[in-house]
Every structure is written in structure tokens, then in C-alpha cells.
Design a protein around this motif. Structure first.
Motif, PDB file in Angstrom:
ATOM      1  N   ASN A 144       0.024  93.324 -77.982  1.00 36.37           N
ATOM      2  CA  ASN A 144       1.429  93.369 -77.584  1.00 36.37           C
ATOM      3  C   ASN A 144       1.562  93.915 -76.170  1.00 36.37           C
ATOM      4  OD1 ASN A 144       4.284  93.987 -77.176  1.00 36.37           O
ATOM      5  ND2 ASN A 144       4.457  93.341 -79.303  1.00 36.37           N
ATOM      6  N   LEU A 145       1.495  92.984 -75.243  1.00 35.51           N
ATOM      7  CA  LEU A 145       1.574  93.355 -73.823  1.00 35.51           C
ATOM      8  C   LEU A 145       3.000  93.676 -73.397  1.00 35.51           C
ATOM      9  CD1 LEU A 145      -0.969  90.860 -72.229  1.00 35.51           C
ATOM     10  CD2 LEU A 145      -1.331  93.203 -72.971  1.00 35.51           C
ATOM     11  N   VAL A 146       3.988  93.124 -74.136  1.00 35.66           N
ATOM     12  CA  VAL A 146       5.380  93.407 -73.778  1.00 35.66           C
ATOM     13  C   VAL A 146       5.624  94.918 -73.783  1.00 35.66           C
ATOM     14  CG1 VAL A 146       7.759  93.184 -74.602  1.00 35.66           C
ATOM     15  CG2 VAL A 146       6.309  91.159 -74.462  1.00 35.66           C
ATOM     16  N   VAL A 193      11.014  83.582 -77.548  1.00 34.21           N
ATOM     17  CA  VAL A 193      10.469  82.458 -76.769  1.00 34.21           C
ATOM     18  C   VAL A 193       9.964  81.389 -77.739  1.00 34.21           C
ATOM     19  CG1 VAL A 193       8.758  81.802 -75.027  1.00 34.21           C
ATOM     20  CG2 VAL A 193       9.779  84.085 -74.969  1.00 34.21           C
ATOM     21  N   ASP A 221      -0.047  92.547 -84.769  1.00 32.03           N
ATOM     22  CA  ASP A 221      -0.120  92.023 -83.403  1.00 32.03           C
ATOM     23  C   ASP A 221      -1.427  92.495 -82.784  1.00 32.03           C
ATOM     24  OD1 ASP A 221       0.654  90.805 -81.081  1.00 32.03           O
ATOM     25  OD2 ASP A 221       2.605  91.788 -80.956  1.00 32.03           O
ATOM     26  N   GLU A 270       4.312  96.244 -70.591  1.00 37.06           N
ATOM     27  CA  GLU A 270       5.107  95.790 -69.446  1.00 37.06           C
ATOM     28  C   GLU A 270       6.422  96.570 -69.367  1.00 37.06           C
ATOM     29  OE1 GLU A 270       5.409  91.549 -70.069  1.00 37.06           O
ATOM     30  OE2 GLU A 270       3.262  91.255 -69.812  1.00 37.06           O
ATOM     31  N   SER A 309      12.350  80.564 -72.843  1.00 35.70           N
ATOM     32  CA  SER A 309      11.476  81.465 -72.088  1.00 35.70           C
ATOM     33  C   SER A 309      12.163  81.766 -70.763  1.00 35.70           C
ATOM     34  CB  SER A 309      10.110  80.825 -71.876  1.00 35.70           C
ATOM     35  OG  SER A 309      10.164  79.935 -70.812  1.00 35.70           O
ATOM     36  N   MET A 310      11.826  82.884 -70.179  1.00 36.20           N
ATOM     37  CA  MET A 310      12.511  83.285 -68.948  1.00 36.20           C
ATOM     38  C   MET A 310      11.519  83.427 -67.817  1.00 36.20           C
ATOM     39  SD  MET A 310      15.471  85.928 -69.750  1.00 36.20           S
ATOM     40  CE  MET A 310      16.755  85.609 -70.941  1.00 36.20           C
ATOM     41  N   TYR A 322      13.713  94.032 -68.681  1.00 37.63           N
ATOM     42  CA  TYR A 322      12.945  95.269 -68.844  1.00 37.63           C
ATOM     43  C   TYR A 322      13.655  96.460 -68.206  1.00 37.63           C
ATOM     44  CZ  TYR A 322       8.635  92.896 -70.459  1.00 37.63           C
ATOM     45  OH  TYR A 322       7.697  92.194 -71.179  1.00 37.63           O
ATOM     46  N   THR A 377      -0.838  85.451 -69.341  1.00 45.36           N
ATOM     47  CA  THR A 377      -0.258  86.352 -68.332  1.00 45.36           C
ATOM     48  C   THR A 377      -1.281  87.408 -67.918  1.00 45.36           C
ATOM     49  OG1 THR A 377       0.774  87.556 -70.122  1.00 45.36           O
ATOM     50  CG2 THR A 377       2.181  86.060 -68.917  1.00 45.36           C
ATOM     51  N   LYS A 429       5.537  88.703 -85.455  1.00 46.32           N
ATOM     52  CA  LYS A 429       6.215  89.673 -84.589  1.00 46.32           C
ATOM     53  C   LYS A 429       7.296  90.463 -85.322  1.00 46.32           C
ATOM     54  CE  LYS A 429       4.068  88.211 -80.803  1.00 46.32           C
ATOM     55  NZ  LYS A 429       3.198  89.031 -79.970  1.00 46.32           N
ATOM     56  N   GLY A 450       2.757  83.941 -73.079  1.00 48.53           N
ATOM     57  CA  GLY A 450       1.804  84.582 -74.007  1.00 48.53           C
ATOM     58  C   GLY A 450       0.903  85.534 -73.257  1.00 48.53           C
ATOM     59  N   GLY A 451       0.473  86.546 -73.992  1.00 52.14           N
ATOM     60  CA  GLY A 451      -0.281  87.639 -73.391  1.00 52.14           C
ATOM     61  C   GLY A 451      -1.591  87.224 -72.765  1.00 52.14           C
ATOM     62  N   LEU A 481      12.706  88.387 -66.636  1.00 50.27           N
ATOM     63  CA  LEU A 481      12.045  89.330 -67.551  1.00 50.27           C
ATOM     64  C   LEU A 481      12.174  90.745 -67.000  1.00 50.27           C
ATOM     65  CD1 LEU A 481       8.586  87.889 -68.655  1.00 50.27           C
ATOM     66  CD2 LEU A 481      10.612  88.283 -70.046  1.00 50.27           C
ATOM     67  N   ARG A 522       7.401  85.967 -78.534  1.00 52.59           N
ATOM     68  CA  ARG A 522       7.409  84.566 -78.932  1.00 52.59           C
ATOM     69  C   ARG A 522       8.020  84.537 -80.319  1.00 52.59           C
ATOM     70  NH1 ARG A 522       3.199  82.909 -80.525  1.00 52.59           N
ATOM     71  NH2 ARG A 522       1.969  84.777 -80.291  1.00 52.59           N
ATOM     72  N   LEU A 529      15.245  88.396 -76.827  1.00 52.21           N
ATOM     73  CA  LEU A 529      14.699  87.162 -76.257  1.00 52.21           C
ATOM     74  C   LEU A 529      13.601  86.657 -77.191  1.00 52.21           C
ATOM     75  CD1 LEU A 529      14.196  85.054 -74.012  1.00 52.21           C
ATOM     76  CD2 LEU A 529      12.720  86.717 -72.880  1.00 52.21           C
TER      77      LEU A 529
HETATM   78  O1  LIG Z   1       9.983  84.336 -71.400  1.00 50.35           O
HETATM   79  C1  LIG Z   1       8.924  84.947 -71.412  1.00 50.35           C
HETATM   80  C2  LIG Z   1       8.685  85.991 -72.306  1.00 50.35           C
HETATM   81  C3  LIG Z   1       7.472  86.647 -72.276  1.00 50.35           C
HETATM   82  N1  LIG Z   1       6.528  86.298 -71.403  1.00 50.35           N
HETATM   83  C4  LIG Z   1       5.227  86.984 -71.349  1.00 50.35           C
HETATM   84  O2  LIG Z   1       4.506  86.693 -72.555  1.00 50.35           O
HETATM   85  C5  LIG Z   1       3.608  87.731 -72.803  1.00 50.35           C
HETATM   86  C6  LIG Z   1       3.637  88.082 -74.268  1.00 50.35           C
HETATM   87  O3  LIG Z   1       2.462  88.736 -74.577  1.00 50.35           O
HETATM   88  P1  LIG Z   1       2.270  89.629 -75.873  1.00 50.35           P
HETATM   89  O4  LIG Z   1       0.954  90.235 -75.777  1.00 50.35           O
HETATM   90  O5  LIG Z   1       3.387  90.612 -76.006  1.00 50.35           O
HETATM   91  O6  LIG Z   1       2.367  88.612 -77.118  1.00 50.35           O
HETATM   92  P2  LIG Z   1       1.774  87.134 -77.396  1.00 50.35           P
HETATM   93  O7  LIG Z   1       2.905  86.192 -77.117  1.00 50.35           O
HETATM   94  O8  LIG Z   1       0.639  86.929 -76.509  1.00 50.35           O
HETATM   95  O9  LIG Z   1       1.445  87.144 -78.843  1.00 50.35           O
HETATM   96  C7  LIG Z   1       3.982  88.896 -71.909  1.00 50.35           C
HETATM   97  O10 LIG Z   1       3.024  89.035 -70.900  1.00 50.35           O
HETATM   98  C8  LIG Z   1       5.317  88.502 -71.353  1.00 50.35           C
HETATM   99  O11 LIG Z   1       5.539  88.958 -70.036  1.00 50.35           O
HETATM  100  C9  LIG Z   1       6.739  85.251 -70.524  1.00 50.35           C
HETATM  101  O12 LIG Z   1       5.863  84.919 -69.741  1.00 50.35           O
HETATM  102  N2  LIG Z   1       7.941  84.608 -70.541  1.00 50.35           N
END
Ligand SMILES: O=c1ccn([C@@H]2O[C@H](COP(=O)(O)OP(=O)(O)O)[C@@H](O)[C@H]2O)c(=O)[nH]1
Ligand SMILES: O=P(O)(O)OC[C@H]1O[C@H](O[C@H]2O[C@H](CO)[C@@H](O)[C@H](O)[C@H]2O)[C@H](O)[C@@H](O)[C@@H]1O
Length: 734
Positions: free
Chosen positions: A383-385, A316, A380, A388, A357-358, A367, A33, A286, A29-30, A363, A281, A314
Motif C-alpha cells: 500500500n504505497l498510497v 480507480v 494488501d 505517499e 484515475s487522476m 493528498y 509508479t 482494498k 498501481g504501486g 492526486l 484501485r 477515489l
Molecule cells: O488515479 C490514480 C490513483 C492512484 N495512483 C497510484 O497508484 C498507486 C497505488 O499503489 P498501491 O501500492 O497503494 O496499490 P496497488 O494499486 O498497487 O494495489 C500509487 O502509487 C498511486 O499514486 C495513480 O497513479 N493514479
């Protein structure tokens, strides 16, 4: 040494017990991370939940669990299964999450889960309070802990508290449906600084505060009784270098990647198919199901892309105890199965779907291998994805397709921005992305990368913390004039010693609190008795100085022979005397101005006109707060233009605009009143803008006091009308 305390529902590490051994994995989750690098670089602790309930931790492993978290500069909050059910799976993720993401049909309002939310916020507060030391700064994160700021502030008013919401704050019309809306807002207002990802979330929050709590909101500041809360937007960034450096290393060893190996297995099938990436996730916010449908629509609309593209998805696992997430899992499984069944050929599978999850390396693999990223959230926070993905494009090639409903879209306009509900648009964007010339890809990513690199997570956290520290200075500026006990003592000493004393008292907002109908604000018996007692003291003169009309003031104070000044100084009733006009004034302008005010009354429900002999006032206290402020500024402009060539002025009072002869104001009235008389004690108290004239015009040795925390020319301020009563009681007893 002072430290920063980060608090979030989850710690950045999640613990599992496997065969009496504790294992830690990074949280997904954002929030986790993103904040991880901030925590790593700060001298601070992180307070939160380990992922294990009390019941899951055997008694002999309890110390080890604490030890495992402390090693990582974390402090665990102990939660029971019941807590997690009610607080996390309940109120947080069945009420707040769907409501704040505009999924009203998924939102449950359950009293039991609300109560659990309250209890768990209290549990967090206890741990925080146990760990706070003098000078520490507290940074609370996200929707699970919205009551926490007020719980901490109550016990530790000396500590600076910041709060950041990682999800959207919905519009007032949606937020108001929450039965506990006041409690949530009051909880958040325990903070000194509240941050959001975007300006839109910020303005929705401010609008709810002003409409529901009816606090004064001016630009991005909320004025409370004794504090100012600042609200601002800080779009969260990523640890840019971490992602770009990992991508650069990964490129160098590309054939190691899992995806590549998988491609190798299919090597004789469609190795050149463009890879479209989707990572989230598994969450209904999403837009995953819609994304798959839109992909199906794309393959139907542009069949020439069959076998030329592949969706790598993917998902999660997330919050799988909540029924909506279970349903979504089933829906996505079925959709993937159906579409693969519908379009697949011997050599081509249109969707590669991973439900797990990976680790970070994988990841990065995803990417860097995928030419297009397709992120289509319905709502959202950020959205850090998306960020990234762009950061890992070391050769600047690759196209991001991003939903306009993600907070990130506001900073990433070079991406292909789509409406997630518009399949036509998504299909066309996919075609555009796949066919986009490399030069254009590079040009777009160059801008995006430059911005992401500059506004990275470190800068985001620094900006937030700097603003939080600034709020401390802001409070100092105002607190500098807050009347302290020793200053109060000194004032009463001067009062006792003085041989000639005068007190100018404003009425509304000072002697009496505001009420919806101004006629209902008559003085109570206690107030009348207090004023009479002070007036009866030797060598003491009490003057009530108000913007009100003389009839109302005269009726209310008919039995107390004090001096009354009405309409800001137009009329005066001396001790034991009759009302008289203080100057020769004209009121022929009223016939021109009245129809304009009437128009504003017609257009703005809840407003009305008060007519006085020499002035007209437009009251908007009962109007919708936003509309009231907008109309007031509109009217003020109209009136100022009109009054430019006359000697008229517009007074901007507390929820009232008053137009009157500009030469008349309370400053002039008090100056005239004290002229030639040698008062050795002068006192003036008032709450609004019109009282500023008397604060400015009285001599320097006067004790001037503002009621409420606002910018003022007065020397001191007191919190509210209750404090004014306390002062009057002390005058009466002196
Ligand atoms: O298998 C995974 C898939 C995603 N992420 C991380 O989960 C975060 C997802 O953040 P985002 O802001 O996109 O959405 P959130 O899940 O927080 O709503 C990102 O930093 C990804 O790198 C992770 O750690 N493992
Ligand atoms: O802890 P979980 O229930 O498993 O959920 C994971 C996190 O999801 C949410 O993330 C949000 O924060 C991101 C960073 O600011 C933002 O990009 C994203 O749009 C948000 O949805 C949630 O806010 C976190 O509290 C959760 O830990």
C-alpha cells in the motif's frame, strides 16, 4: 555495457489508439509508479505488455507501437486477446490474486487459464532471452510472471535473476490448495534472489518450499541441487522527494486545485468539514465496501460529526472484466448512494465519490487537502498510497489511519493502526484522528517521514540489487569446490598411477539416495557389482564407512569381501574377517537417554528411534519439516546438557540426531585405518555432517568429495548420488 532488465506484466506506460494516433498514459498501481523512478535512473530496459492486444493494433501501426515503447526504453511483449483473457483476467486475477489475498471463495482453479499462464510466461521468456546480453542482470516482478525465472535460468544459467513479489505470499495452508503449487514454486526457484515486502510473506514462502518441494531450507537460504536461492524481505519505498516537492509547490498555489474549486462551489455549505481521504484501485482486497460501512457506523456512533466531516473517495477502475470487480463496483455505487441518501443535508454530502484515475497533480491535490487518510485494506502487499500521503504532508499535519493487514503497517506504527473488520475500532480511530492535537500529529509524522525519506524507492531497489549481486559471490564460494572435468581427469590419472589405493565410501545419501524407511535402502545389483569390480582391482581397498548398525551393513554386503565400518567407527569387519569392536565402549547411558527420545517420538508424528549397540538415533525425515527441525533443536539442547558430564556427543546428521560416545567418529576411524600404511591414493566421499570428520582428518593429499551443495571441509563437491555412480563407474573402468 551490462544492463538491468526489468520485467513486469504491464509496462509503465499504457498505449491507446485513438483515430489512428497512438497515445501513452502512465500505468496505475504501486508496481508501475514505484519502479518508474528505478527504471528512469538505471541504464536498463523494461519488458512488458503495452495494454494493447495484437488484434487491437492495425497492421500499419505495428512499427509505431514498437517505436513508441522503445523511445521510453521499453520492449513490448505481444499478447493476443485470448492471452489476456486466460492469463491476465484468468489465472492471474481469478486464481492467484484472490488466493494470495486469502479470498478463497473467489478463487477459480481452471486448467485452461493455467495453460494460458504457462504460454504467456513462455512468451515473456522469449522476449527476455532475445534481449539478454552477457553480464546483464534480470529483475522479474510480481505474481503474473512466477514461472519466468526458471524459464530464463534454464537457457541462461550464467545470468543473475532476481524476483520480487508485490502481493502477499499466503500461508502454506492456503497456498497448498493450488493445483499447480509445485510448478509455481519451481518457477520462482529459477531466481537467485526472491524478495518480499515483509518477513511474514517470506516465512510463508519458505515454509511452502520446505513442505511442498521438501528442499533444504536454512534460515533464508534454499539449497537446490546445484545452486543456492536466497530469500529476503525488502519493504518497497516511494520516490519521497517527488511527492514532497510536488506537495510543496502545490501548497504555494493552493487555489488552483480541483478540490478547492469544488469546495468553493459548496462554500456556503460546510467548507470547514474535515476531509477524510480514501484512494485505491477498485479492488475487493482494498476493503472499500467495509470502509464505507465503517464510515456509516462512525456517523451513527458519533452523530456530532455530521456536517463536520466528509469522505473523499477515489476508486480507480481496475480489472473490470473480472466478475468480482463488476460486483464490487455495483456494491460501492449502491453503498455511496444509500449513505449519501441517508445522511445528506441541503448543505452537506457525506461522501464525495470519484470513479476514475487522476493525473499526478490531482492526486497531490487530494493528498494535501485531506486532513485524514483512511486506508482499510482487508489484505494488501504493501500500500504505497499510505506512504505517499505521509510524504505530501509538508507541514507534518494530518493523520493516517491504516489497516494492520497492509504490508506498510509494519513500518508505519506511528499511524493509527486498525483491524479493517472492526468497525468499532475504525469509528474510534476516526474520532481520534479528527480530534488529534496538532502537536501529536506533527510528532507522529516526523518519525514516519524520516523513515520514508531514508528508505525510499531508490534505497529499496539498491538494497535488492546489491543482495542480488552478493548471491553471485555466494555461488562462487561454493562453486569454487565443484569438481570440474579437468580436476576429475587429474584424480583418475593419480588413481591409475598409484600403487596402493583406498576409497572410503559413506553409504546413505552417497551410494544410495534417501528413502522414507531406512531399511528399504539396500544396495541394488549395479552398485554391488561396481563396488566388487573396484575392490577386485590390484592394490585397491574399498571401505564402506557408515553410521548404520553392523547387522544391516553386514547383510547387505555379505557377498562382497570389502572392509565395513559401522556405527561411525564402533565396529569393523576387515576384508574376509568377522565384526569386532574397535574400542572398549560403554552403553549404560542408553537407559537414561532412551526414555527422552521416546518422549520426542510420542510428541512428533513420523519420527522413530534406531537402536544400535553403542548409540541411539532419532530419525525425523518423515515428520512435518518445520516441526521436525524445531523438535530436533529442542532435543539437541536437552541431549547436549545431559551429555556435558559424560563422554557422549550429539551428531547432527541428515534428518537424524544421534547420541553416542563422543570419542567415536568417522575421522578417528579413517585415521586409525590408514595409520602406518602408505596409501598413494586416498579418496573419501560422503554427504552429511558426520562425514565432515573424515574430510577434516584425512591428510591433505586425499581427494575428499561432498555430495550436495553445502558448506564442507571437503575439497570438491558433486551434485547428487547419480554423479557418485558416474564416479564409481569411472573407478571401475580405470
Ligand atoms: O488515479 C490514480 C490513483 C492512484 N495512483 C497510484 O497508484 C498507486 C497505488 O499503489 P498501491 O501500492 O497503494 O496499490 P496497488 O494499486 O498497487 O494495489 C500509487 O502509487 C498511486 O499514486 C495513480 O497513479 N493514479
Ligand atoms: O496491473 P493491474 O492489474 O491494473 O494492477 C495494478 C498493480 O496492482 C498490484 O500492486 C501491488 O504492488 C504495490 C507495490 O509493490 C503494492 O503496494 C500493492 O500492495 C500491491 O497490490 C499488483 O501487484 C501489480 O502487479 C499491478 O500492476
Amino acid at each position: 555495457m551490462s544492463k538491468t532488465i526489468i520485467i513486469s506484466n504491464r509496462l509503465p506506460l499504457q498505449l491507446q489508439i485513438d483515430n489512428k494516433t497512438i497515445k501513452a498514459t502512465p500505468s496505475v498501481g504501486g508496481l508501475a509508479t514505484g519502479m518508474k523512478s528505478v527504471h528512469r535512473d538505471s541504464n536498463g530496459i523494461w519488458i512488458g505488455w503495452t495494454g494493447l492486444t495484437e488484434e487491437e493494433i492495425p497492421a500499419d501501426l505495428r512499427d509505431e507501437v514498437v517505436e513508441a515503447t522503445i523511445q521510453e526504453q521499453c520492449v513490448p511483449v505481444s499478447l493476443t486477446e485470448e492471452d489476456i483473457d486466460g492469463f491476465y483476467y484468468g489465472f492471474s486475477n481469478r486464481t492467484i490474486w484472490p488466493l494470495f489475498h486469502y479470498f478463497m471463495e473467489y478463487t477459480e482453479f481452471e486448467k485452461e487459464s493455467w495453460q494460458s499462464y504457462v504460454t504467456v510466461n513462455q512468451k515473456y521468456a522469449e522476449v527476455v532471452l532475445d534481449n539478454i546480453e552477457e553480464g546483464d542482470t534480470v529483475w522479474v516482478h510480481d505474481y503474473q510472471l512466477m514461472l519466468l525465472p526458471a524459464l530464463i535460468k534454464k537457457e541462461r544459467p550464467d545470468v543473475q535473476i532476481g524476483f520480487f513479489l508485490h502481493i502477499p505470499f499466503p500461508s502454506y495452508e492456503v497456498f497448498r490448495t493450488l493445483p499447480w503449487r509445485e510448478e509455481i514454486l519451481k518457477g520462482l526457484l529459477g531466481s537467485d534472489l526472491i524478495g518480499f515486502h515483509t518477513y511474514d510473506y517470506q516465512r510463508h514462502f519458505l515454509s511452502s518450499v520446505s513442505r511442498i518441494l521438501r528442499n533444504e531450507v536454512s534460515f533464508n537460504e534454499i539449497t537446490l541441487k546445484d545452486r543456492i536461492v536466497t530469500v529476503n524481505s525488502y519493504p518497497m519505498g516511494i520516490d519521497y522527494n517527488k511527492f514532497s516537492e510536488a506537495a510543496a509547490k502545490h501548497d504555494a498555489a493552493k487555489n488552483q486545485s480541483e478540490l478547492q474549486r469544488r469546495l468553493d462551489l459548496h462554500i456556503d455549505s460546510t467548507p470547514d468539514a474535515k476531509m477524510i481521504l480514501s484512494i485505491d484501485r477498485l479492488d475487493y482486497s482494498k476493503g472499500i465496501a467495509n470502509r464505507i460501512r465503517a464510515y456509516e457506523y462512525f456517523l451513527e456512533k458519533y452523530p456530532e460529526f455530521k456536517e463536520k466531516v466528509r469522505l473523499v473517495m477515489l476508486a480507480v477502475p481496475s480489472r473490470s472484466n473480472v466478475p468480482q470487480y463488476q460486483l464490487l463496483k455495483k456494491e460501492v455505487d449502491e453503498l455511496v448512494g444509500r449513505i449519501n441518501g441517508k445522511f445528506a443535508s441541503v448543505s452537506w454530502t457525506p461522501i464525495w465519490y470519484f470513479y476514475r484515475s487522476m493525473p499526478f497533480e490531482n492526486l497531490i491535490d487530494l493528498y494535501t487537502t485531506c486532513e485524514v487518510a483512511l486506508l482499510t485494506p482487508i489484505r494488501d502487499g504493501m500500500n504505497l498510497v499510505a506512504k505517499e500521503y505521509v510524504a505530501t504532508r509538508t507541514d507534518k499535519k494530518g493523520v493516517l489511519i491504516l489497516s494492520e493487514m497492509a504490508g506498510a503497517a509494519q513500518e508505519m506504527s506511528e499511524a493509527l493502526i486498525i483491524n479493517p473488520n472492526n468497525f468499532e475500532e475504525i469509528a474510534d480511530a476516526l474520532k481520534q484522528a479528527i480530534e488529534m492535537p496538532e502537536a501529536e500529529q506533527i510528532k507522529r509524522n516526523k518519525f514516519l517521514q524520516k523513515r520514508l525519506k531514508r528508505y525510499n524507492v531508490e534505497k529499496w531497489a539498491n538494497d535488492f540489487m546489491t543482495s542480488l549481486r552478493d548471491t553471485a559471490h555466494k555461488a562462487d564460494i561454493v562453486k569454487a569446490i565443484r569438481m570440474r572435468a579437468d580436476q576429475e581427469d587429474e584424480m583418475f590419472e593419480t588413481y591409475k598411477k598409484a600403487d596402493k589405493r583406498i576409497l572410503f565410501l559413506d553409504y546413505d545419501g552417497t551410494l544410495r539416495g534417501f528413502v522414507n524407511n531406512p531399511e528399504d535402502a539396500s544396495p541394488d545389483d549395479d552398485l554391488i557389482e561396481l563396488v566388487r569390480t573396484i575392490h577386485n582391482q590390484d592394490n585397491t581397498e574399498v571401505v564402506i564407512i557408515s553410521g548404520r548398525d553392523r547387522h544391516t551393513l553386514g547383510t547387505w554386503w555379505q557377498d562382497v569381501p570389502i572392509t565395513l565400518i559401522a556405527e561411525h567407527g564402533v565396529w569393523k569387519r576387515p576384508v574376509g574377517g568377522e565384526w569386532a569392536v574397535t574400542e572398549n565402549l560403554k552403553n549404560d547411558w542408553m537407559d537414561t537417554v532412551r526414555p527422552i527420545l521416546e518422549q520426542f517420538v510420542d510428541r512428533t508424528a513420523g519420527t522413530f528411534i534406531e537402536e544400535k549397540n553403542y548409540s541411539l538415533a532419532w530419525h525425523y525425515r518423515n515428520a512435518d519439516p518445520d516441526l521436525g527441525e524445531k523438535r530436533a533443536s529442542e532435543l539437541s539442547n536437552v541431549l547436549k546438557e545431559l551429555s556435558a558430564n559424560n563422554e557422549l556427543g550429539v551428531l547432527d546428521g541428515n534428518k537424524v540426531l544421534e547420541i553416542k560416545d563422543s570419542t567415536i567418529h568417522k575421522g578417528k576411524a579413517v585415521t586409525k585405518h590408514i595409520f602406518g600404511k602408505d596409501y598413494s591414493f586416498k579418496f573419501a566421499i560422503g554427504d552429511d555432517w558426520t562425514d565432515e570428520y573424515m574430510f577434516q582428518d584425512l591428510p591433505d593429499d586425499a581427494f575428499t568429495i561432498k555430495v550436495g551443495l553445502q558448506k564442507t571441509a571437503a575439497k570438491y563437491y558433486v551434485d547428487d548420488t547419480d554423479r557418485v555412480r558416474d564416479l564409481l563407474k569411472k573407478f571401475a573402468a580405470s
